[in-house]
Scaffold this active site. Structure first.
Site, PDB file in Angstrom:
ATOM      1  N   GLY A  93      -7.896 -11.612  12.088  1.00 54.24           N
ATOM      2  CA  GLY A  93      -7.452 -11.510  13.467  1.00 54.24           C
ATOM      3  C   GLY A  93      -8.574 -11.779  14.457  1.00 54.24           C
ATOM      4  O   GLY A  93      -8.375 -12.435  15.484  1.00 54.24           O
TER       5      GLY A  93
ATOM      6  N   HIS B 135      -3.794  -8.198   6.640  1.00 53.48           N
ATOM      7  CA  HIS B 135      -3.886  -6.873   6.016  1.00 53.48           C
ATOM      8  C   HIS B 135      -3.176  -5.789   6.816  1.00 53.48           C
ATOM      9  O   HIS B 135      -3.079  -4.650   6.367  1.00 53.48           O
ATOM     10  CB  HIS B 135      -5.349  -6.492   5.754  1.00 53.48           C
ATOM     11  CG  HIS B 135      -6.128  -6.116   6.963  1.00 53.48           C
ATOM     12  ND1 HIS B 135      -6.409  -4.806   7.264  1.00 53.48           N
ATOM     13  CD2 HIS B 135      -6.687  -6.854   7.934  1.00 53.48           C
ATOM     14  CE1 HIS B 135      -7.120  -4.763   8.382  1.00 53.48           C
ATOM     15  NE2 HIS B 135      -7.293  -5.991   8.803  1.00 53.48           N
TER      16      HIS B 135
ATOM     17  N   CYS C  24     -16.923  10.612  17.197  1.00 57.63           N
ATOM     18  CA  CYS C  24     -17.710  10.760  15.978  1.00 57.63           C
ATOM     19  C   CYS C  24     -17.188   9.955  14.805  1.00 57.63           C
ATOM     20  O   CYS C  24     -17.855   9.850  13.798  1.00 57.63           O
ATOM     21  CB  CYS C  24     -17.758  12.210  15.582  1.00 57.63           C
ATOM     22  SG  CYS C  24     -18.841  13.119  16.652  1.00 57.63           S
TER      23      CYS C  24
END
Lengths: 402, 297
Positions: free
Chosen positions: A72, A201, A325
């Site tokens: 992509g 995918h 995080c």
């Protein structure tokens, strides 16, 4: 304990039928489709079939509008850079603040080269302001690039309408549709979309294969030059096994389109309802009226996403988060920031993205697991008291930031 | 997912001293901007002996922030306030068998909470003395603010100079584009233009043997790479931590960590590096460096 995979917007399992279809192209059908002999000829035919299968999924008018790429990101870069190359006098780009980094990082890089990039803002539901968009359309704009569906919240943008508006102003329109294709019906021949990116995918094909849809007649300059593959529009020997796989995956996506929009959507709705009923101080982010059938993004207030994911993972549940995080860069999710979520909620935003492989039993197991995880982390949180958030949480705990 | 040590996971899943300390007489509230994490540390200090009798934490943050908070409270309980102030962020990371470079700021946040709590106990005002930027060099954990400050303070002009002064970019070199961007923006502030073709000024401390710091680090890495397959065959590994004038600091990991043969292995690595550099240099475990630093050495 069987693990539960609810991270299908990150990547999907390759469908066993897809694996079966692609395997011969590693072994007996290993030929180069450009070769004249029989080894190459059969591969060439298989690629032709795959191109038609994708044409059908996208509702493209011609199969030659399908260009195979590696992913992509490559499709996005090819589309935007081509538009700039073919219209050197146009120095502006319109995109949105919530695009995938495949588009945003390229745009930021182009800014350094002197291009002016307009980033359309979103409201707190993640929706665009089409009046703001209309006002920016001018003959200085080379291309509009707007995602079809947001990867974090599933929010859909009205790209067909936006393409019409761009077209009326004589501007090329590209959409990064990697999250939308395969989950929503697409009919490009009846739209004004000039270019579209998709990624294998995300729809049960392997990683490393993508497509750029390029409307016939749109002026184009390739990113990679070399061989005559893809009619000279994307040089490099075809990844034949992956192309065959993507074709098969497109065919299966068509077959499952209704299932995706009924059963998968019902599982998503049950998950959302179950979690919201069981847990106080959490809410759904994005435009719930207008989103992908498989995606739900819930912000759990006063706790942090990575900690949630680690505890989910301990119970075999895979999800993802907009928390700072969890990304290598430590940047908090630009999507959550753009919707102006309070940071005590943005950091706890957790995305559950389903697929046709999930079951209602799995959904019930997740609904059963999440409340204890959230409660456990809230026990550790400085914003949380004995039975709920402390009074005026952001005043009660106002740390010195470094 | 992050490559967290078992100890980090253990402290995250079973945090010690979670919650507010009863009868606390010191509180430190700090946060890390780069990550949005925040921590409240509460201490109960005996006013006579200044011994920390109890410590508790409340953390809004990720797995390693919670684990670092838990580790911090375990480390400082029983210490005097003065002893506790000697605890470095590296001590917290070491206690947890290391943290990923992107997560070292969690240990820094722990240390800052401690300083803030002690200041609160002593009735002082605590102010943070460093600003944290985006992590640029992942090999040596150097952030953008540190690089920009060093460029300004030393009028640096090239990537090689930045490597010589900060070590940033001296490892895998993937971050050189990022360093060039910082150079360009700092030089622009000063009304100058970054020139990628400029030649670097000589290294600040010309290393013995006529090698620049960068060249030395590269050779040391080459030597370590050549020995790594042997270690990996024994399920162990070694990572380069720091290089000073006369010492190379490494961490032995995997099966090498705690292995009876670790000393012999270190000798082998040392011999290989000495051959590569063409001069004598000592190889020490990274823990030696912290001991040295703690003694002011």
């Amino acid at each position: 304990m069987q693990p539960i995979y609810l991270d299908n917007n990150a990547t999907t399992r390759v469908d066993p039928k897809v694996v079966e279809a692609m395997l011969p192209y590693f072994s007996e059908q290993f030929g180069n489709p450009s070769s004249i002999h029989s080894f190459g000829d059969k591969v060439g035919r298989a690629i032709k079939q795959a191109r038609r299968q994708i044409q059908t999924l996208l509702g493209a008018e011609y199969d030659s509008e399908i260009i195979f790429t590696s992913c992509g990101t490559e499709s996005d870069s090819t589309a935007i850079l081509s538009a700039l190359r073919t219209q050197p006098e146009r120095k502006e780009i319109i995109t949105t603040v919530v695009e995938h980094t495949a588009v945003l990082t390229l745009c930021e890089y182009l800014e350094k080269d002197g291009y002016k990039v307009h980033y359309l803002k979103v409201d707190n539901k993640g929706r665009l302001d089409l009046e703001q968009y209309q006002a920016l359309l001018s003959e200085r704009v080379a291309i509009v690039s707007v995602m079809w569906a947001n990867n974090e919240t599933g929010t859909l943008f009205p790209v067909e309408q936006m393409a019409e508006m761009a077209h009326a102003s004589g501007i090329l329109f590209h959409t990064d549709a990697v999250q939308a294709v395969g989950k929503l019906p697409v009919d490009l021949k009846s739209s004004k979309i000039d270019m579209l990116s998709l990624s294998g995918h995300k729809l049960h094909a392997p990683k490393g294969i993508g497509v750029l849809y390029l409307r016939r007649g749109v002026r184009y300059r390739p990113l990679l030059r070399g061989g005559h593959q893809e009619r000279g529009r994307r040089a490099g020997t075809e990844s034949s096994a992956s192309i065959v796989a993507l074709g098969k995956a497109a065919e299966l996506a068509m077959e499952h389109m209704e299932y995706e929009n009924t059963f998968v959507a019902a599982m998503r709705d049950r998950l959302e309802e179950g979690i919201l009923n069981a847990i106080p101080h959490c809410f759904v982010t994005g435009d719930t009226e207008n989103r992908l059938p498989n995606t739900c993004n819930i912000a759990f207030e006063y706790i942090e996403g990575e900690a949630i994911l680690m505890l989910l993972n301990k119970q075999g549940i895979a999800a993802s988060s907009g928390s700072a995080c969890t990304s290598g860069s430590l940047e908090p999710s630009h999507v959550m920031r753009a919707m102006e979520l309070p940071y005590t909620a943005a950091h706890g935003s957790t995305r559950f993205s389903l697929s046709r492989y999930n079951t209602m039993e799995e959904v019930e197991r997740v609904i059963g697991a999440v409340p204890a995880i959230v409660a456990q982390l809230r026990q550790l949180s400085p914003y949380w008291g004995d039975n709920g958030p402390v009074a005026e949480p952001e005043k009660a705990f106002a740390p010195t930031y470094a | 997912m992050w490559d967290y040590s078992e100890k980090v996971k253990e402290h995250f899943y079973n945090p010690r001293n979670a919650g507010a300390t009863e009868g606390a007489n010191a509180t430190g509230d700090v946060g890390s901007l780069s990550c949005g994490d925040a921590l409240r540390l509460t201490l109960k200090v005996d006013p006579e002996s200044e011994v920390i009798l109890d410590a508790g934490f409340q953390t809004f943050g990720c797995g390693s922030a919670i684990a670092s908070s838990s580790a911090l409270t375990e480390i400082i309980k029983g210490m005097t306030v003065d002893e506790a102030l000697n605890v470095s962020n590296q001590d917290i990371a070491d206690y947890l068998d290391g943290l990923p470079p992107e997560k070292m700021h969690c240990s820094v946040m722990g240390r800052e909470a401690l300083q803030a709590a002690v200041a609160d106990y002593r009735g002082e005002e605590w102010s943070d003395d460093h600003e944290e930027g985006a992590l640029i060099c992942k090999c040596f954990a150097v952030d953008a603010v540190m690089i920009a400050d060093t460029i300004r303070a030393n009028s640096l002009r090239t990537v090689e100079e930045v490597i010589n002064y900060t070590k940033a970019g001296g490892g895998c070199s993937s971050c050189h584009e990022g360093i060039e961007e910082i150079l360009a923006s700092v030089l622009e502030e000063q009304g100058e233009v970054y020139d990628p073709a400029a030649t670097a000024a000589p290294a600040p401390q010309p290393a013995a043997g006529g090698l620049t710091t960068l060249q030395r680090i590269r050779r040391i890495e080459t030597a370590i790479e050549s020995i790594r397959p042997q270690l990996q065959m024994d399920k162990g590994d070694v990572e380069l931590v720091d290089v000073s004038d006369d010492t190379v600091y490494v961490n032995m990991t995997g099966a090498c960590s705690g292995c009876q043969m670790a000393a012999m292995t270190l000798n082998g690595i040392q011999q290989r590096i000495v051959e590569e550099l063409g001069q004598f240099i000592k190889v020490s475990p990274a823990s030696e460096q912290q001991k040295k630093a703690a003694m002011g050495g």
